[in-house]
Design an enzyme around this catalytic site. Structure first.
Site, PDB file in Angstrom:
ATOM      1  N   ASP A   1       0.872  -1.180   0.000  1.00 55.09           N
ATOM      2  CA  ASP A   1       0.000   0.000   0.000  1.00 55.09           C
ATOM      3  C   ASP A   1       0.911   1.232   0.000  1.00 55.09           C
ATOM      4  OD1 ASP A   1      -2.143   1.908   0.566  1.00 55.09           O
ATOM      5  OD2 ASP A   1      -3.341   0.186   1.138  1.00 55.09           O
TER       6      ASP A   1
ATOM      7  N   HIS B   1       2.198   2.081  -3.181  1.00 50.16           N
ATOM      8  CA  HIS B   1       1.246   3.015  -3.772  1.00 50.16           C
ATOM      9  C   HIS B   1       1.740   4.445  -3.709  1.00 50.16           C
ATOM     10  CE1 HIS B   1      -2.315  -0.041  -3.218  1.00 50.16           C
ATOM     11  NE2 HIS B   1      -1.298  -0.522  -3.895  1.00 50.16           N
TER      12      HIS B   1
END
Ligand SMILES: *[C@@H]1O[C@H](CO)[C@@H](O)[C@H](O)[C@H]1NC(C)=O
Ligand SMILES: *[C@@H]1O[C@H](CO)[C@@H](O)[C@H](O)[C@H]1NC(C)=O
Ligand SMILES: *[C@@H]1O[C@H](CO)[C@@H](O)[C@H](O)[C@H]1NC(C)=O
Length: 401
Positions: free
Chosen positions: A216, A239
Site C-alpha cells: 500500500d 502506492h
C-alpha cells in the site's frame, strides 16, 4: 536545521552517547528465550517496567540481544520515572502465528524521550493476507499493525527493519516530535493495506532515509498531520507517498506544512498523491512542498484525486469539501507507466489553488514519449521547464513573481 526537528535528532545523539553508561535491563534476565517459540511478551514488559521505573541520570536501556523472540503482544506505557528509555534491539521480534487478530502488536504510548535502536520486527502477516485474498473481507479479523507510537513525544526510531506486517507497519498517532531514521520496510507488493509509515494527528515528524517496499502507501499522512519532513526515501513496490484519503468522515483536522524531498519512486502505482473522498465533509490541505523527486515507471506520478468514490457508493454526486492549496512540485523527473503523467482532478466545489510546478520533466515509458497533463478545477502556475506542459488554470488572485 529547524529548531524543533533538532530536538529529536539531538535526543538521538544524546542517547547513543549515554547508552553505554546507562542502567541496562536485558529481556533475557527477565525470562525471555531466544527460541522463536516461547512467548516473551511478559519478559519484555518486565524489562520495560524496570527501565521505565529507574530513577537517575541519563536514560535507562532495555536490551534485546540477538536471536528470535516471539512476542504475542506488548504495550509499553509511560510516563517513565527515568525520563528517557532506550530500547536497543539486536535480534528479531516475531509476531504470533496463526494471527491473533489484535488491532495493534507493539505499542509505545504516553512516553516522552524513547528511542528504539535497531531490530527487526517480523509481523508474519502471510496467513492474514491469505484470508483477505480469499475474499474473507469482514470475516477476517483486524489487520494487526506492527509498531504504533501513540500519545507520545520525542521519540526516535533508528535502524528499524519491519517486515511483513499484517496491516500498517509503523503508525504514528497523536504524537509530536518523532524521528524515524534509517528504516527498512518490506512486504510483498500484493499484500493488502500494508502501508509503510502512517501519520495521523501528529506534528513535528521527521522521516529520513527509508527504503520502503510494500503493498500500500509507502508513507501515508492523514488528518492532523503537520510539520512533517520526509527526506531520502525510496519507495517501490507500493502506492507511493500519499496525503489522504481525507474527507471520508466529518471533523477533519487540517494537513499542513509537509515537505517531501529527495525521494525515488520505482514501479509504484502512484508517485506523489493527494486524495480525498467526493464527499462534502470540509477540511484543508495547506502547504505541501515536493522536491528533488525521481520517478521510474510510476503509473500516476503526480496525482491529486478529489473525486475518490469507490464503486460510487454513498458519494456519487457530491464534490469534495477538502480545500487543497499551496502545493508545489519542484525538480521532478522520470518516467510514467501511463500516458497521463500529471493529473489534477480537483473538486468542483473546492478547486485546488496555488499549485506550483517548477522544472518537471516526465515522459511516458522508458523512451520518454510525450506524456499528458490532465486538469480539472485546478489553479496555479508553472515555471521553468515543465513537461508535459502544465494545464493549470491561472487564478486572478495569484501573485506572479
Ligand atoms: C514546517 O515544518 C518544518 C518541519 O518539517 C518546521 O521546521 C517549520 O518550522 C515548519 N514551518 C512552519 C511555517 O510552521
Ligand atoms: C506554502 O507552504 C509552504 C510550506 O510548504 C510555506 O512555507 C509557505 O509559507 C506557504 N505559502 C503561503 C502563501 O501560504
Ligand atoms: C460513477 O458516477 C460517475 C458520475 O455519475 C460516472 O461518470 C462513473 O462512470 C461512475 N463510476 C462507476 C465506477 O460506476
Amino acid at each position: 536545521m529547524p529548531a524543533r526537528r533538532r530536538t529529536s535528532l539531538a535526543l538521538l545523539a544524546h542517547l547513543c552517547v549515554s547508552l553505554a553508561s546507562a542502567a541496562s535491563y536485558s529481556v533475557v534476565d527477565y525470562g525471555a528465550v531466544a527460541d522463536g517459540r516461547t512467548d516473551c511478551a511478559g519478559a519484555f514488559l518486565r524489562a520495560w517496567a524496570a527501565a521505565c521505573g529507574t530513577e537517575g541520570e541519563g536514560p535507562a536501556a532495555v536490551v534485546v540481544p540477538a536471536g528470535e523472540f516471539l512476542v504475542s503482544r506488548a504495550r509499553f506505557s509511560g510516563p517513565c520515572r527515568s525520563g528517557a528509555v532506550a530500547v536497543s534491539i539486536a535480534g528479531t521480534v516475531l509476531a504470533p502465528v496463526p494471527y491473533a487478530g489484535a488491532q495493534l502488536w507493539i505499542v509505545f504510548q504516553n512516553v516522552d524521550g524513547v528511542s528504539v535502536i535497531g531490530g527487526t520486527l517480523d509481523g508474519r502477516g502471510q496467513a492474514y493476507w491469505a484470508c483477505r485474498r480469499a475474499g474473507g473481507g469482514s470475516s477476517c479479523p483486524a489487520a494487526t499493525r506492527s509498531l504504533t507510537i501513540y500519545r507520545s513525544r520525542n521519540v526516535v526510531i533508528q535502524g528499524l527493519t519491519s517486515v511483513n506486517s499484517a496491516g500498517i507497519h509503523v503508525t504514528v498517532q497523536a504524537s509530536t516530535g518523532v524521528a524515524i531514521v534509517d528504516t527498512v520496510v518490506s512486504a510483498p507488493g500484493d499484500s493488502p493495506n500494508t502501508d509503510g509509515i502512517h501519520i495521523k494527528q501528529s506534528s513535528d515528524i521527521t522521516i529520513r532515509n527509508a527504503v520502503v517496499g510494500t503493498g500500500d502507501d509507502c508513507i501515508s499522512m492523514v488528518e492532523g498531520s503537520s510539520d512533517v519532513w520526509i527526506q531520502g526515501v525510496t519507495c517501490g513496490p507500493g502506492h507511493g507517498i500519499s496525503i489522504g484519503s481525507l474527507g471520508d468522515t466529518p471533523e477533519q483536522v487540517a494537513v499542513r506544512n509537509i515537505t517531501v524531498k529527495a525521494v525515488t519512486l520505482a514501479g509504484t502505482t502512484n508517485g506523489l498523491r493527494i486524495k480525498s473522498w467526493a464527499k462534502a465533509n470540509s477540511g484543508l490541505v495547506d502547504g505541501v512542498a515536493f522536491s528533488d523527486v525521481v520517478m521510474r515507471n510510476v503509473r500516476n506520478p503526480i496525482i491529486v484525486d478529489q473525486n475518490y468514490c469507490p464503486g460510487n457508493v454513498s458519494c456519487p454526486t457530491e464534490g469534495s469539501g477538502i480545500k487543497i492549496t499551496n502545493v508545489s512540485y519542484t525538480d521532478v523527473e522520470g518516467t510514467s507507466a501511463t500516458p497521463v503523467a500529471v493529473r489534477f482532478n480537483c473538486s468542483p466545489s473546492q478547486p485546488c489553488t496555488g499549485i506550483t510546478m517548477r522544472n518537471v520533466w516526465l515522459g511516458y515509458g522508458e523512451r520518454r514519449r510525450a506524456a499528458e497533463s490532465f486538469c480539472r478545477n485546478a489553479y496555479g502556475v508553472a515555471y521553468g521547464h515543465v513537461v508535459p506542459p502544465s494545464c493549470l488554470a491561472h487564478q486572478e488572485m495569484f501573485c506572479y513573481k
